[in-house]
Write a protein that holds these residues in place. Structure first.
Motif, PDB file in Angstrom:
ATOM      1  N   PRO A  78      79.128  40.055   9.379  1.00  0.00           N
ATOM      2  CA  PRO A  78      78.394  41.210   9.902  1.00  0.00           C
ATOM      3  C   PRO A  78      77.631  41.922   8.787  1.00  0.00           C
ATOM      4  CG  PRO A  78      80.664  41.211  10.683  1.00  0.00           C
ATOM      5  CD  PRO A  78      80.576  40.166   9.614  1.00  0.00           C
ATOM      6  N   HIS A 106      76.171  45.085   6.566  1.00  0.00           N
ATOM      7  CA  HIS A 106      76.781  46.280   5.996  1.00  0.00           C
ATOM      8  C   HIS A 106      76.659  47.433   6.992  1.00  0.00           C
ATOM      9  CE1 HIS A 106      77.426  49.662   3.253  1.00  0.00           C
ATOM     10  NE2 HIS A 106      77.882  48.799   2.359  1.00  0.00           N
ATOM     11  N   VAL A 107      77.650  48.331   6.995  1.00  0.00           N
ATOM     12  CA  VAL A 107      77.590  49.469   7.909  1.00  0.00           C
ATOM     13  C   VAL A 107      76.382  50.338   7.585  1.00  0.00           C
ATOM     14  CG1 VAL A 107      80.063  49.526   8.327  1.00  0.00           C
ATOM     15  CG2 VAL A 107      79.123  50.803   6.411  1.00  0.00           C
ATOM     16  N   ASP A 108      75.874  51.003   8.607  1.00  0.00           N
ATOM     17  CA  ASP A 108      74.724  51.891   8.402  1.00  0.00           C
ATOM     18  C   ASP A 108      75.110  53.050   7.477  1.00  0.00           C
ATOM     19  OD1 ASP A 108      73.085  50.422  10.021  1.00  0.00           O
ATOM     20  OD2 ASP A 108      73.575  51.577  11.823  1.00  0.00           O
ATOM     21  N   GLN A 136      75.551  56.837   6.137  1.00  0.00           N
ATOM     22  CA  GLN A 136      75.938  58.040   6.874  1.00  0.00           C
ATOM     23  C   GLN A 136      74.696  58.838   7.263  1.00  0.00           C
ATOM     24  OE1 GLN A 136      78.940  59.142   7.908  1.00  0.00           O
ATOM     25  NE2 GLN A 136      79.762  57.169   7.255  1.00  0.00           N
TER      26      GLN A 136
END
Length: 266
Positions: A253, A255-257, A259
């Motif tokens: 997946p 990388h997380v978005d 903040q």
């Protein structure tokens, strides 16, 4: 379909339609006075080839020597060091990717290989080459294993003995089953092999004089046939599931978005 039996044009026809391969891996190591050193790789190859026959997917030649230094005190045991094992398996798997394979199941029958196959699979997925996962036969059918045997043992016990009775009965020294049980360790009950939270042993001989565990006299060819069929069924379901997955869904997946409101986006 066993790759080594095919011609190169036939394999071209395969990869034009399918992109999955089974890679059997085991070891060549002691399995007590009753089982051959080939035990693990015989089991892995038999399961992989049976699943390939039932599904039509590709099966490669078997990796017969694995990470087995913990059995080195016993005659005949062979091993490769972990870094070399990982590099070899990774290189071989990348060879499959070159020919059009983008998903692999490592059909494994040796516990010492598990963590290293997981690491190879991570390397291959992280760089987007393919999706490769490790599958261990007895971990796919734990309820059946527990149902069949009271004293399992993690190595050379009744489950492996029964499997070899089914796959290659002539290689089982059936007159040595009691020797295996009585000269090894029948149960781990009451022993945790730790001191103050530290695991203090490295090699099998430190826990078992003949290198095996469990009650081998409980093994039968009939039990082996049940184990083999149940494990094969699990492997077939796994490869069919894996074949159905979109390749992009198998990759790592993103990388997380960041903040919301972070400085990067002001």
């Amino acid at each position: 379909m066993y790759v080594a039996d095919q011609t190169w044009p036939e394999l071209g026809e395969y990869v034009a339609e399918s992109s999955l391969a089974l890679v059997p891996l085991g070891s060549t190591e002691q399995h007590g006075p009753h089982l051959p050193l080939a035990t693990d790789h015989l089991i892995a190859e038999a399961l992989a080839r049976e699943a390939a026959d039932r599904t039509g997917f590709l099966c490669t030649p078997t990796v017969n020597v694995g990470v087995s230094p913990h059995h080195r005190q016993f005659h005949g045991t062979m091993w490769v060091d972990a870094p070399q094992f990982r590099d070899y398996v990774e290189s071989m798997t990348r060879n499959l990717a070159y020919h059009g394979i983008d998903r692999v199941v490592y059909v494994n029958a040796h516990g010492g290989n598990i963590q290293h196959l997981r690491e190879v699979g991570r390397r291959l997925r992280d760089d987007g080459t393919m999706y490769a996962i490790e599958w261990m036969w007895d971990e796919s059918i734990p309820d059946l294993v527990r149902e069949l045997f009271d004293h399992l043992g993690p190595h050379g016990g009744p489950k492996e003995t029964a499997m070899i009775m089914h796959i290659a009965r002539d290689l089982v020294r059936e007159d040595r089953l009691e020797d295996a049980r009585d000269g090894g360790r029948r149960t781990f009950a009451g022993r945790d092999y730790r001191e103050h939270g530290a695991r203090t042993f490295y090699d099998a001989i430190e826990n078992s004089d003949n290198g095996v565990f469990g009650d081998q006299t409980a093994a039968t060819p009939e039990a082996g046939a049940k184990l083999f069929e149940a494990a094969t069924d699990q492997l077939v379901q796994l490869v069919e599931w894996l074949d159905d997955q979109p390749f992009d869904d198998l990759m790592a997946p993103a990388h997380v978005d960041p903040q919301p409101g972070s400085r990067r986006h002001r």
